[in-house]
Design a protein around this motif. Structure first.
Motif, PDB file in Angstrom:
ATOM      1  N   ALA A   1     -46.315 -40.589  59.162  1.00  0.00           N
ATOM      2  CA  ALA A   1     -45.999 -41.582  60.184  1.00  0.00           C
ATOM      3  C   ALA A   1     -45.989 -40.941  61.574  1.00  0.00           C
ATOM      4  N   PRO A   2     -47.155 -40.671  62.156  1.00  0.00           N
ATOM      5  CA  PRO A   2     -48.486 -40.862  61.570  1.00  0.00           C
ATOM      6  C   PRO A   2     -48.988 -39.579  60.919  1.00  0.00           C
ATOM      7  N   SER A   3     -50.098 -39.704  60.206  1.00  0.00           N
ATOM      8  CA  SER A   3     -50.781 -38.524  59.688  1.00  0.00           C
ATOM      9  C   SER A   3     -51.568 -37.855  60.805  1.00  0.00           C
ATOM     10  N   ALA A   4     -51.768 -36.555  60.668  1.00  0.00           N
ATOM     11  CA  ALA A   4     -52.557 -35.809  61.651  1.00  0.00           C
ATOM     12  C   ALA A   4     -54.046 -36.068  61.449  1.00  0.00           C
ATOM     13  N   VAL A   5     -54.765 -36.147  62.564  1.00  0.00           N
ATOM     14  CA  VAL A   5     -56.216 -36.327  62.520  1.00  0.00           C
ATOM     15  C   VAL A   5     -56.866 -35.291  63.435  1.00  0.00           C
ATOM     16  N   LEU A   6     -57.719 -34.455  62.850  1.00  0.00           N
ATOM     17  CA  LEU A   6     -58.543 -33.518  63.616  1.00  0.00           C
ATOM     18  C   LEU A   6     -59.936 -34.134  63.713  1.00  0.00           C
ATOM     19  N   SER A   7     -60.286 -34.640  64.894  1.00  0.00           N
ATOM     20  CA  SER A   7     -61.513 -35.430  65.023  1.00  0.00           C
ATOM     21  C   SER A   7     -62.536 -34.820  65.968  1.00  0.00           C
ATOM     22  N   SER A   8     -62.250 -33.653  66.512  1.00  0.00           N
ATOM     23  CA  SER A   8     -63.236 -32.993  67.368  1.00  0.00           C
ATOM     24  C   SER A   8     -62.927 -31.508  67.441  1.00  0.00           C
ATOM     25  N   GLY A   9     -63.969 -30.720  67.679  1.00  0.00           N
ATOM     26  CA  GLY A   9     -63.788 -29.291  67.832  1.00  0.00           C
ATOM     27  C   GLY A   9     -63.315 -28.620  66.563  1.00  0.00           C
ATOM     28  N   SER A  10     -62.542 -27.548  66.743  1.00  0.00           N
ATOM     29  CA  SER A  10     -62.075 -26.740  65.617  1.00  0.00           C
ATOM     30  C   SER A  10     -60.562 -26.616  65.628  1.00  0.00           C
ATOM     31  N   GLY A  11     -59.973 -26.619  64.442  1.00  0.00           N
ATOM     32  CA  GLY A  11     -58.564 -26.333  64.266  1.00  0.00           C
ATOM     33  C   GLY A  11     -58.408 -25.069  63.448  1.00  0.00           C
ATOM     34  N   TYR A  12     -57.210 -24.454  63.521  1.00  0.00           N
ATOM     35  CA  TYR A  12     -56.994 -23.170  62.856  1.00  0.00           C
ATOM     36  C   TYR A  12     -55.623 -23.132  62.199  1.00  0.00           C
ATOM     37  N   SER A  13     -55.535 -22.327  61.147  1.00  0.00           N
ATOM     38  CA  SER A  13     -54.249 -22.081  60.503  1.00  0.00           C
ATOM     39  C   SER A  13     -54.356 -20.815  59.671  1.00  0.00           C
ATOM     40  N   ARG A  14     -53.221 -20.333  59.275  1.00  0.00           N
ATOM     41  CA  ARG A  14     -53.162 -19.350  58.194  1.00  0.00           C
ATOM     42  C   ARG A  14     -52.995 -20.179  56.923  1.00  0.00           C
ATOM     43  N   GLY A  15     -51.814 -20.184  56.292  1.00  0.00           N
ATOM     44  CA  GLY A  15     -51.597 -21.029  55.125  1.00  0.00           C
ATOM     45  C   GLY A  15     -51.299 -22.468  55.515  1.00  0.00           C
ATOM     46  N   ILE A  16     -51.482 -23.389  54.546  1.00  0.00           N
ATOM     47  CA  ILE A  16     -51.205 -24.815  54.771  1.00  0.00           C
ATOM     48  C   ILE A  16     -50.484 -25.377  53.549  1.00  0.00           C
ATOM     49  N   VAL A  17     -49.426 -26.182  53.811  1.00  0.00           N
ATOM     50  CA  VAL A  17     -48.758 -26.955  52.768  1.00  0.00           C
ATOM     51  C   VAL A  17     -48.755 -28.412  53.190  1.00  0.00           C
ATOM     52  N   VAL A  18     -49.287 -29.281  52.333  1.00  0.00           N
ATOM     53  CA  VAL A  18     -49.323 -30.723  52.592  1.00  0.00           C
ATOM     54  C   VAL A  18     -48.474 -31.391  51.512  1.00  0.00           C
ATOM     55  N   GLY A  19     -47.255 -31.793  51.877  1.00  0.00           N
ATOM     56  CA  GLY A  19     -46.327 -32.372  50.917  1.00  0.00           C
ATOM     57  C   GLY A  19     -45.464 -31.309  50.274  1.00  0.00           C
ATOM     58  N   GLN A  20     -44.188 -31.265  50.696  1.00  0.00           N
ATOM     59  CA  GLN A  20     -43.254 -30.232  50.265  1.00  0.00           C
ATOM     60  C   GLN A  20     -41.935 -30.917  49.906  1.00  0.00           C
ATOM     61  N   ALA A  21     -41.157 -30.337  48.983  1.00  0.00           N
ATOM     62  CA  ALA A  21     -39.867 -30.893  48.556  1.00  0.00           C
ATOM     63  C   ALA A  21     -40.069 -32.334  48.085  1.00  0.00           C
ATOM     64  N   ASN A  22     -39.340 -33.295  48.688  1.00  0.00           N
ATOM     65  CA  ASN A  22     -39.498 -34.703  48.303  1.00  0.00           C
ATOM     66  C   ASN A  22     -40.345 -35.477  49.308  1.00  0.00           C
ATOM     67  N   TYR A  23     -41.094 -34.787  50.137  1.00  0.00           N
ATOM     68  CA  TYR A  23     -41.811 -35.429  51.229  1.00  0.00           C
ATOM     69  C   TYR A  23     -43.263 -35.738  50.865  1.00  0.00           C
ATOM     70  N   THR A  24     -43.821 -36.661  51.650  1.00  0.00           N
ATOM     71  CA  THR A  24     -45.238 -37.000  51.556  1.00  0.00           C
ATOM     72  C   THR A  24     -45.921 -36.579  52.847  1.00  0.00           C
ATOM     73  N   GLY A  25     -46.999 -35.845  52.736  1.00  0.00           N
ATOM     74  CA  GLY A  25     -47.738 -35.390  53.900  1.00  0.00           C
ATOM     75  C   GLY A  25     -49.218 -35.667  53.766  1.00  0.00           C
ATOM     76  N   ALA A  26     -49.897 -35.714  54.910  1.00  0.00           N
ATOM     77  CA  ALA A  26     -51.337 -35.984  54.892  1.00  0.00           C
ATOM     78  C   ALA A  26     -51.967 -35.526  56.194  1.00  0.00           C
ATOM     79  N   PHE A  27     -53.253 -35.203  56.128  1.00  0.00           N
ATOM     80  CA  PHE A  27     -54.046 -35.040  57.346  1.00  0.00           C
ATOM     81  C   PHE A  27     -55.490 -35.348  57.043  1.00  0.00           C
ATOM     82  N   THR A  28     -56.247 -35.618  58.119  1.00  0.00           N
ATOM     83  CA  THR A  28     -57.652 -36.000  58.018  1.00  0.00           C
ATOM     84  C   THR A  28     -58.487 -35.144  58.954  1.00  0.00           C
ATOM     85  N   ILE A  29     -59.648 -34.728  58.478  1.00  0.00           N
ATOM     86  CA  ILE A  29     -60.656 -34.074  59.306  1.00  0.00           C
ATOM     87  C   ILE A  29     -61.841 -35.028  59.371  1.00  0.00           C
TER      88      ILE A  29
END
Length: 222
Positions: free
Chosen positions: A98-126
């Motif tokens: 609320a809201p989900s992340a959207v990467l819609s141009s260029g480049s994004g970066y990370s080391r590790g990624i966790v989508v949805g942890q503990a009792n939570y709901t997570g999301a992202f879009t490329i």
């Protein structure tokens, strides 16, 4: 750069498993029916969890307080620092839609990624030809009661997980959607890792693909 069905992924040239689709294809975790190309060793999973965080990595959490735009600094919370977009040195967490992340141009970066942890709901879009480059392990649906969804859609939209593993449904519920030419590549891919994990991958549209350079497993431990 590795080519598979005409899509480019930035990886070392090695033998691997490529799942692609000219129409639509759905791959779902069925317990007790392992598929190994080749076997992903059990000790690997433990080691990769340890690799997610280190003293050299900051923790950055998606908040979406202003918009769904990945590139806006104030949509992120950096533990112990100013809010900024993640860098290649950061471990990134998505625990809201609320809201989900959207990467819609260029480049994004990370080391590790966790989508949805503990009792939570997570999301992202490329989308729209953007690229996310990760150098650490990626988990979609990490904990038993967590839900995570990642969507990669559009020609040249890519998620490159370099020299690390992608887990879809680790202990929790994970969904990976690849559509309209979206592509994901990782050194190892595990779908439905532990007994409580439920992983689903949907590949739909010309040029969409999931590429595992070393191994792909389905229903690894349960």
């Amino acid at each position: 750069t590795r080519l598979c069905d005409g899509a480019a992924l930035t990886y070392p040239m090695r033998m691997g498993c490529c799942l692609s689709r000219m129409g639509s294809f759905r791959l779902r975790h069925f317990r007790r029916l392992p598929c190994r190309l080749p076997v992903l060793l059990g000790t690997t999973a433990i080691a990769l969890v340890a690799n997610l965080s280190s003293s050299h990595a900051d923790t950055v959490i998606w908040g979406g307080t202003q918009s769904s735009n990945w590139a806006v600094d104030n949509n992120w919370f950096r533990i112990g620092g100013a809010s900024t977009v993640p860098t290649a040195a950061d471990d990134v967490f998505f625990n809201t839609t609320a809201p989900s992340a959207v990467l819609s141009s260029g480049s994004g970066y990370s080391r590790g990624i966790v989508v949805g942890q503990a009792n939570y709901t997570g999301a992202f879009t490329i989308s729209s030809g953007a690229a996310l480059n990760s150098s650490g392990s990626a988990f979609i649906g990490y904990d038993q009661h967590a839900n995570g969804t990642v969507t990669v859609t559009g020609t040249n939209s890519t998620w490159n997980i370099t020299n690390s593993a992608l887990y879809v449904g680790y202990y929790g519920t994970g969904t990976l959607n690849l559509a309209a030419g979206g592509a994901v590549g990782a050194s190892q891919v595990s779908i439905g890792n532990y007994a409580s994990g439920a992983g689903a991958v949907t590949i739909d549209g010309t040029g969409s693909l999931l590429l595992a350079f070393n191994s792909m497993t389905i229903g690894e431990y349960g």
